[in-house]
Design a protein around this motif. Sequence first.
Motif, short mmCIF file in Angstrom:
data_model
loop_
_atom_site.label_atom_id
_atom_site.label_comp_id
_atom_site.label_asym_id
_atom_site.label_seq_id
_atom_site.Cartn_x
_atom_site.Cartn_y
_atom_site.Cartn_z
N LEU A 62 45.00 52.76 37.60
CA LEU A 62 43.82 52.52 36.78
C LEU A 62 42.97 51.46 37.48
N LEU A 63 41.75 51.83 37.85
CA LEU A 63 40.85 50.93 38.58
C LEU A 63 39.66 50.60 37.69
N LEU A 64 39.32 49.33 37.61
CA LEU A 64 38.14 48.96 36.82
C LEU A 64 37.51 47.69 37.37
N THR A 65 36.22 47.56 37.10
CA THR A 65 35.53 46.29 37.28
C THR A 65 34.95 45.92 35.92
N LEU A 66 35.03 44.66 35.57
CA LEU A 66 34.57 44.25 34.26
C LEU A 66 34.00 42.85 34.30
N GLN A 67 33.22 42.56 33.28
CA GLN A 67 32.63 41.24 33.09
C GLN A 67 32.64 40.92 31.61
N TYR A 68 33.25 39.81 31.22
CA TYR A 68 33.24 39.41 29.82
C TYR A 68 33.59 37.93 29.72
N LYS A 118 32.18 36.33 34.97
CA LYS A 118 31.84 36.90 36.28
C LYS A 118 32.48 38.29 36.41
N TRP A 119 32.02 39.04 37.40
CA TRP A 119 32.58 40.36 37.66
C TRP A 119 33.94 40.22 38.35
N LYS A 206 26.00 42.60 43.51
CA LYS A 206 24.88 41.88 42.91
C LYS A 206 25.29 40.46 42.55
N GLU A 207 26.50 40.30 42.02
CA GLU A 207 26.99 38.97 41.67
C GLU A 207 27.17 38.12 42.92
#
Length: 249
Positions: A62-68, A118-119, A206-207
């Motif tokens: 499971l691959l993800l990028t997230l920001q919270y 941050k991402w 972008k970050e």
Amino acid sequence: MNTRTFEVNLLNKLASYSQDSGNFSLSYDEANCSILEVGQYATLSIPSVEVFEEIFADELSLLLTLQYSLKEETSLLTIIGYRSDILFQIRISPYALIFVASRRRHYEFPVSSLADGKWHRVALSISLERLALYVDCQLVESIGWSSYFGMGVTLQGLLVVGGLIESFEIPFEGALGQLTFLMGDSGAASEHCQTHNITCGSPLDKEANHNTSLSWPAFPQTGTQVPDETNEIQESDTQMAKGLCCILC
């Protein structure tokens, strides 16, 4: 065990569903990569069979990028069975990432950086031999299964992003730049920042333009630490889960 290899780009599927759902928004970065913004009280659910079509593999990445930036534990992704039981779940908090599987299997990985706004890249590897978590291209922890009988995920229920799965929790609020299942390929998680980075570019790029301290070091080759494992987890709020099922009934 299931061995067929295929990719499920869940973000693309969610993007089409989110057009008819409140508190979700879809945007694109300068590299034309989609970013799904999830409002705190948003609940997006899709029948599992429409996501995975035929099978849910016993080995996968499971691959993800997230920001919270929430300061409470929250549920990011959940697969609910037709009896309202939790079959697969990713939970995050300022201190840990929690993986919940069927048969009340519960694994907690200490991670303190995810809620900093941050991402981040997160990759979970599930193989016949072990469970491993990578965060920002670093192996966090790896554990050998004491006994592994497969994921046990059936496709008669719902896949849910955000929302209230447990009655006591705070709903997820944040952004997703990648959310991909690589079925039958447990090794993809260790290559997340190399061969399995999203091809259109990444919101992380972008970050990085505004944060020169953000870097992606090479993966370690082995992991020796063992995450906490709990055989008993609290039962899900079945009324809420049934209510979600009724949305699509």
